[in-house]
Design a protein around this motif. Structure first.
Motif, mmCIF file in Angstrom:
data_model
loop_
_atom_site.group_PDB
_atom_site.id
_atom_site.type_symbol
_atom_site.label_atom_id
_atom_site.label_comp_id
_atom_site.label_asym_id
_atom_site.label_seq_id
_atom_site.Cartn_x
_atom_site.Cartn_y
_atom_site.Cartn_z
ATOM 1 N N LYS A 395 11.305 56.116 52.038
ATOM 2 C CA LYS A 395 9.966 56.628 51.731
ATOM 3 C C LYS A 395 9.702 56.553 50.232
ATOM 4 N N THR A 396 10.728 56.816 49.447
ATOM 5 C CA THR A 396 10.572 56.747 47.985
ATOM 6 C C THR A 396 10.237 55.326 47.550
ATOM 7 N N GLU A 397 10.939 54.352 48.082
ATOM 8 C CA GLU A 397 10.698 52.954 47.711
ATOM 9 C C GLU A 397 9.304 52.510 48.125
ATOM 10 N N ARG A 398 8.888 52.916 49.315
ATOM 11 C CA ARG A 398 7.547 52.536 49.776
ATOM 12 C C ARG A 398 6.467 53.239 48.953
ATOM 13 N N TYR A 401 6.125 51.480 45.662
ATOM 14 C CA TYR A 401 5.368 50.230 45.843
ATOM 15 C C TYR A 401 3.866 50.534 45.904
ATOM 16 N N ASP A 402 3.488 51.515 46.718
ATOM 17 C CA ASP A 402 2.063 51.843 46.866
ATOM 18 C C ASP A 402 1.456 52.252 45.520
ATOM 19 N N ALA A 403 2.182 53.076 44.756
ATOM 20 C CA ALA A 403 1.652 53.551 43.473
ATOM 21 C C ALA A 403 1.523 52.407 42.474
ATOM 22 N N PHE A 404 2.544 51.552 42.404
ATOM 23 C CA PHE A 404 2.483 50.447 41.439
ATOM 24 C C PHE A 404 1.405 49.435 41.828
ATOM 25 N N ARG A 405 1.263 49.187 43.102
ATOM 26 C CA ARG A 405 0.247 48.225 43.556
ATOM 27 C C ARG A 405 -1.151 48.725 43.204
ATOM 28 N N GLU A 406 -1.343 50.028 43.287
ATOM 29 C CA GLU A 406 -2.663 50.595 42.997
ATOM 30 C C GLU A 406 -2.915 50.671 41.497
ATOM 31 N N GLN A 407 -1.909 51.047 40.711
ATOM 32 C CA GLN A 407 -2.125 51.306 39.285
ATOM 33 C C GLN A 407 -1.697 50.150 38.384
ATOM 34 N N ASN A 408 -0.796 49.319 38.843
ATOM 35 C CA ASN A 408 -0.254 48.217 38.037
ATOM 36 C C ASN A 408 0.246 48.738 36.690
ATOM 37 N N LEU A 431 6.137 42.198 52.470
ATOM 38 C CA LEU A 431 4.740 42.392 52.885
ATOM 39 C C LEU A 431 3.860 41.204 52.516
ATOM 40 N N ALA A 432 4.478 40.121 52.000
ATOM 41 C CA ALA A 432 3.756 38.913 51.591
ATOM 42 C C ALA A 432 2.754 39.206 50.477
ATOM 43 N N ASP A 433 3.078 40.181 49.635
ATOM 44 C CA ASP A 433 2.234 40.565 48.505
ATOM 45 C C ASP A 433 2.796 39.915 47.247
ATOM 46 N N GLU A 434 2.483 38.644 47.036
ATOM 47 C CA GLU A 434 3.071 37.895 45.930
ATOM 48 C C GLU A 434 2.518 38.333 44.566
ATOM 49 N N GLN A 435 1.345 38.905 44.551
ATOM 50 C CA GLN A 435 0.820 39.400 43.272
ATOM 51 C C GLN A 435 1.696 40.532 42.743
ATOM 52 N N THR A 436 2.053 41.473 43.603
ATOM 53 C CA THR A 436 2.922 42.566 43.183
ATOM 54 C C THR A 436 4.328 42.051 42.882
ATOM 55 N N VAL A 437 4.779 41.079 43.643
ATOM 56 C CA VAL A 437 6.079 40.472 43.362
ATOM 57 C C VAL A 437 6.118 39.982 41.915
ATOM 58 N N TYR A 438 5.074 39.273 41.507
ATOM 59 C CA TYR A 438 5.042 38.736 40.141
ATOM 60 C C TYR A 438 4.987 39.859 39.105
#
Length: 522
Positions: A395-398, A401-408, A431-438
């Motif tokens: 849950k912590t890892e997910r 991810y959610d927080a970083f994806r939203e705030q960058n 999740l095939a989210d290559e933008q966050t991967v980068y």
């Protein structure tokens, strides 16, 4: 070395081999001897035209004079073939007046090793079978030339020096060391599709693919899809018919697509079996083809289906000897003859009519292997649904991810350990989210390798979907990894995957926060 190599070395010595003067001298010497008959064939008749007896006698003498030895002739053949060095040679191999030679040819860009089988006929050597392999970027390649007549010549290369034995069908191959390159092997076999097995010094064994498939990018992992659509539905499959050693197709519910228009080789289908049960199997033969099985290899239209699902396999083992050793090591009770039957399965050629397919379980002996009609196909197995697997991350890892994806904002990862950050990036890839991967790659100056725009162009949605399974396996393996900090802002996560030691590189940014290095896999 016998006389062939001696003559070759004598004619084309290291000091002057292939120099213009040496080549000209040797060629003139041999060609002159061959042409003696042509010169004399018009001189002697003019002088001796009155005597038939002398003409015949002189013709015999001239024929004798024009013949060069078989060894010299073979040395000439090798020179004309561009040979730089003879690695092996033998005469009278399979019959009288034949020869097998192995030689290397070095070009500006590559090193090629050739194995040639020749027959001496009408005063010259004729190549009847030829096998070539190069030392390129692949660690291992195998090639065999399916001649029209047995025996068949097989060969291959191994860049390391860890190869102990090569088994081709029932024959043991000959292994040669190639200086500064690796190992080259060759063998004859009476079987046109003989299995090729490598045994390494460490005791491990591996069944090899032919060179036609060696570089083919085929992913043997169970696919992972996004959200289900349309009439797709899930089932929990429990049989080990597709188990290749990692509980394939049973670890999570699998998604079925009932509306199937086109099926291809390699597709996994959900079918009604003859005994009334429902099961899954892989399509290996298509309508209009002819399918056979020879010693555990599926043959399609006389060509071996030389990829992982074309071999006899038991619980992920495609080498009979290795599987037996594993069972003995585990103290299991088993019938060796029964297991041998599956690893060396044979089936006469079977034609497939329109609307007919040949299907086989990946785990031979634990599922169906039969011809079916399209009316028995319930649907196509798409793989696992991503939502079913998300719990592999905490849950912590997910939440990270959610927080970083939203705030960058990389500050989200302050005081977060490097292993967690790496797994968050793998979750984004899952999740095939290559933008966050980068955006989880290092931002430290001079460490970036390419831009976000370049990354998004290179990683299409189709490729991102394919990478889901890879990310899942990597995250599972990394879960019990350990982190080691290195000098100059670096660090590495050490873990084991499929019995291989792995490393995932990390970089600490100027603000003391760990980020993933570009091309992190070691």
């Amino acid at each position: 070395m016998n006389k062939i190599k001696h003559d070759f070395d004598k004619l084309f010595s290291d000091e002057s081999r292939f120099s213009e003067a040496n080549e000209k001298r040797v060629m003139q010497e041999i060609i002159a001897r061959r042409n003696t008959s042509r010169k004399r064939s018009w001189q002697y008749p003019l002088i001796m035209c009155g005597s038939i007896f002398l003409i015949v006698l002189l013709a015999v003498i001239v024929s004798f004079e024009s013949n060069i030895s078989k060894e010299e002739s073979l040395a000439l053949w090798l020179q004309e073939s561009g040979a730089d060095e003879i690695l092996y040679e033998e005469m009278n191999v399979l019959q009288k007046e034949d020869a097998l030679v192995v030689y290397k040819v070095q070009t500006d860009s590559s090193l090629l090793v050739h194995a040639a089988y020749l027959i001496f006929k009408d005063g010259e050597w004729i190549s009847t079978d030829h096998c070539t392999n190069g030392f390129g970027t692949e660690d291992v390649t195998v090639h065999y030339l399916n001649s029209r007549q047995a025996p068949y010549l097989y060969c291959g290369t191994e860049r390391s020096n860890g190869l102990k034995k090569v088994i081709v069908g029932k024959q043991e191959g000959k292994i040669l060391e190639v200086a500064n390159a690796g190992m080259f092997w060759f063998a004859f076999s009476k079987q046109p599709v003989a299995r090729v097995v490598y045994e390494y010094i460490d005791g491990s064994m591996q069944r090899m693919n032919s060179i036609e498939w060696a570089s083919t990018d085929i992913d043997d992992r169970v696919p992972v899809i996004g959200n289900m659509t349309g009439q797709q539905y899930k089932i929990q499959y429990t049989s080990n018919a597709m188990n290749r050693g990692n509980h394939e197709y049973t670890s999570y519910p699998i998604v079925i697509e009932p509306n199937v228009e086109n099926l291809n080789r390699g597709d996994v289908v959900y079918v009604n079996a003859e005994d009334g049960t429902k099961t899954i199997a892989r399509i290996v033969g298509l309508p209009g083809e002819k399918i056979a099985i020879q010693d555990g290899t599926i043959i399609v239209n006389t060509i071996p289906l030389d990829i992982y699902y074309g071999f006899a396999t038991q619980m992920g083992f495609d080498v009979f000897e290795a599987y037996i050793d594993k069972l003995k090591e585990d103290g299991a009770t088993f019938d060796e003859n029964e297991i041998r039957k599956y690893f060396f399965w044979n089936m006469d050629e079977l034609p497939l009519d329109a609307g007919e397919y040949y299907v086989a379980a990946d785990n031979w002996g634990h599922g169906i292997m039969t011809k079916i009609t399209d009316s028995l196909i319930i649907g196509k197995v798409l793989g696992y649904e991503a939502l079913e697997i998300a719990n592999e991350w905490s849950k912590t890892e997910r939440a990270l991810y959610d927080a970083f994806r939203e705030q960058n904002d990389v500050e989200i990862f302050r005081d977060v350990d490097p292993l967690t950050i790496a797994r968050v990036q793998l979750y984004a890839k899952f999740l095939a989210d290559e933008q966050t991967v980068y955006r989880l790659y290092t931002t430290r100056e001079n460490y970036s390798k390419w831009s976000e725009a370049d990354h998004m162009r290179q990683h299409t949605q189709v490729e991102a979907e394919r990478n889901r399974s890879w990310a899942l396996e990597m995250a599972k393996a990394m879960k019990n990894g350990t982190f080691k900090e290195l000098p100059d802002h670096g660090g590495v996560i050490l873990f084991t995957q499929n019995e291989s030691d792995m490393g995932y590189q990390m970089v600490k940014n100027e603000n003391g926060i760990w980020q993933v290095a570009f091309m992190p896999i070691q």
